[in-house]
Design a protein around this motif. Structure first.
Motif, short mmCIF file in Angstrom:
data_model
loop_
_atom_site.label_atom_id
_atom_site.label_comp_id
_atom_site.label_asym_id
_atom_site.label_seq_id
_atom_site.Cartn_x
_atom_site.Cartn_y
_atom_site.Cartn_z
N THR A 20 0.81 -1.21 0.00
CA THR A 20 0.00 0.00 0.00
C THR A 20 0.85 1.26 0.00
O THR A 20 2.00 1.26 0.43
CB THR A 20 -0.92 0.03 1.23
N LEU A 21 0.25 2.34 -0.46
CA LEU A 21 0.90 3.64 -0.43
C LEU A 21 0.82 4.26 0.95
O LEU A 21 1.72 4.94 1.40
CB LEU A 21 0.24 4.56 -1.47
N TYR A 22 -0.30 4.01 1.62
CA TYR A 22 -0.47 4.54 2.98
C TYR A 22 0.21 3.61 3.99
O TYR A 22 0.55 2.47 3.70
CB TYR A 22 -1.96 4.68 3.32
N VAL A 23 0.41 4.13 5.18
CA VAL A 23 1.06 3.34 6.23
C VAL A 23 0.07 2.34 6.81
O VAL A 23 -1.14 2.51 6.72
CB VAL A 23 1.61 4.26 7.35
N ALA A 29 6.26 -6.18 2.44
CA ALA A 29 5.85 -7.56 2.12
C ALA A 29 5.74 -8.44 3.36
O ALA A 29 4.85 -9.31 3.43
CB ALA A 29 6.83 -8.17 1.12
N LEU A 30 6.61 -8.27 4.34
CA LEU A 30 6.57 -9.14 5.51
C LEU A 30 5.31 -8.90 6.35
O LEU A 30 4.62 -9.85 6.73
CB LEU A 30 7.83 -8.93 6.36
N ASP A 31 5.02 -7.63 6.66
CA ASP A 31 3.78 -7.32 7.38
C ASP A 31 2.57 -7.69 6.54
O ASP A 31 1.53 -8.11 7.06
CB ASP A 31 3.74 -5.84 7.73
N HIS A 32 2.69 -7.51 5.24
CA HIS A 32 1.61 -7.82 4.31
C HIS A 32 1.26 -9.31 4.37
O HIS A 32 0.09 -9.70 4.43
CB HIS A 32 2.06 -7.44 2.89
N LEU A 33 2.29 -10.15 4.38
CA LEU A 33 2.07 -11.59 4.47
C LEU A 33 1.45 -11.96 5.81
O LEU A 33 0.54 -12.82 5.87
CB LEU A 33 3.38 -12.34 4.27
N ASP A 34 1.91 -11.35 6.88
CA ASP A 34 1.32 -11.60 8.20
C ASP A 34 -0.17 -11.27 8.18
O ASP A 34 -1.00 -12.03 8.70
CB ASP A 34 2.01 -10.77 9.27
N CYS A 48 -3.06 -22.34 -2.04
CA CYS A 48 -2.04 -21.73 -2.90
C CYS A 48 -1.27 -20.67 -2.10
O CYS A 48 -1.76 -20.15 -1.11
CB CYS A 48 -2.64 -21.11 -4.16
N HIS A 49 -0.08 -20.37 -2.57
CA HIS A 49 0.78 -19.44 -1.86
C HIS A 49 0.40 -17.99 -2.12
O HIS A 49 -0.34 -17.67 -3.04
CB HIS A 49 2.24 -19.67 -2.28
N VAL A 50 0.92 -17.12 -1.26
CA VAL A 50 0.76 -15.68 -1.42
C VAL A 50 2.10 -15.08 -1.84
O VAL A 50 3.13 -15.35 -1.22
CB VAL A 50 0.29 -15.02 -0.12
N ILE A 51 2.08 -14.30 -2.91
CA ILE A 51 3.28 -13.58 -3.36
C ILE A 51 2.93 -12.09 -3.42
O ILE A 51 1.97 -11.71 -4.10
CB ILE A 51 3.75 -14.07 -4.74
N ILE A 52 3.68 -11.27 -2.71
CA ILE A 52 3.44 -9.83 -2.77
C ILE A 52 4.06 -9.32 -4.07
O ILE A 52 5.27 -9.42 -4.30
CB ILE A 52 4.05 -9.11 -1.56
N GLY A 53 3.22 -8.78 -4.93
CA GLY A 53 3.59 -8.54 -6.33
C GLY A 53 4.74 -7.58 -6.55
O GLY A 53 5.49 -7.73 -7.51
N ASP A 54 4.89 -6.57 -5.67
CA ASP A 54 5.94 -5.57 -5.92
C ASP A 54 7.07 -5.67 -4.91
O ASP A 54 7.79 -4.70 -4.68
CB ASP A 54 5.36 -4.15 -5.94
N GLY A 55 7.25 -6.85 -4.32
CA GLY A 55 8.45 -7.12 -3.53
C GLY A 55 8.41 -6.59 -2.11
O GLY A 55 7.38 -6.13 -1.61
#
Length: 256
Positions: A20-23, A29-34, A48-55
């Motif tokens: 995300t652009l906002y906080v 990606a790590l917090d995103h996966l959590d 299926c796995h989760v991949i954060i698209g923009d790293g």
């Protein structure tokens, strides 16, 4: 069920979203996966796995030329553009700026890298809140253009030098850097549509929209409207489900 069907056809599916652009809990990606796993989007639950698209920090992107009216080159998460087939499973709801948040909004904004989100929301120029800034210099060290400047222990961002990549926003430990969102709703919607086109063009795409528990605002809001049969609907549905498939491994099984 969608992922299971893809597997039956010999595909390899994964869930994705971009940072995300906002906080918040999807800023990297790590917090995103959590956040995804806590809300049920884990391999054990979805198959299926989760991949954060923009790293890791939202900088892993692919430039997609589209020569649109408002966007000439869209900045899309790299992993998203690597997939051969694109399937969106969208929770349709209200949205405070887009009017409605459906497939176009979720694909266009959700698949944009952090710089892509900046381009859609505004002219791509973040600013530093001096009340939050501690003058650590992380923003100035990450910037390749010398836009953040530390003066008297506080950061300011030179918009003449800034290119809107959003890297300073990602590294700020105090969330003192935020994007300046534009007032033009019309421009935002036009850019989101062109970003959605950039994601979908030149490959097979399928879109499924679910109209249930329709909320008045984006699912990223903590509040919701009734009816709401989810204990935490705003978080469960915040992870815009975008299913991407890589058919390279077993493409012969599909074509035969």
């Amino acid at each position: 069920m969608v992922a299971d069907y893809v597997k039956e056809l010999g595909g390899k599916a994964f869930l994705t979203d971009c940072n995300t652009l906002y906080v918040g809990s999807r800023k990297n990606a790590l917090d995103h996966l959590d956040t995804a796993y806590v809300n049920g989007f884990s391999p054990l639950q979805t198959g299926c796995h989760v991949i954060i698209g923009d790293g890791l920090k939202g900088t892993d992107e692919t430039i997609v030329p589209i020569d649109g009216e408002y966007v000439k080159e869209a900045k899309i998460g790299h992993a998203i553009m690597d997939a051969d087939v694109f399937i969106s499973l969208t929770h349709f709801k209200g949205h405070e700026t887009a009017g409605f948040g459906g497939a176009i909004k979720n694909i266009g904004m959700g698949c944009g890298s952090r710089a892509g989100k900046m381009e859609q929301h505004c002219e791509g120029k973040p600013s530093a809140d001096k009340n939050l800034c501690v003058g650590c210099g992380a923003c100035s060290r990450i910037c390749a253009h010398g836009a953040p400047v530390i003066t008297d222990g506080k950061a300011t961002i030179d918009h003449d030098r800034c290119v809107g990549c959003g890297r300073c926003l990602a590294v700020c430990p105090k969330d003192a850097i935020t994007a300046n969102f534009a007032d033009s709703v019309f421009m935002l919607n036009c850019k989101m549509a062109e970003y959605a086109y950039a994601v979908c063009k030149d490959r097979p795409c399928f879109h499924i929209s679910l109209i249930c528990d329709v909320s008045p605002n984006c699912d990223c809001h903590a509040e919701n409207d009734i009816p709401n049969n989810s204990t935490n609907n705003s978080q469960v549905l915040v992870f815009n489900i975008i299913l991407l498939i890589d058919f390279r491994v077993k493409v012969t099984k599909i074509t035969n």
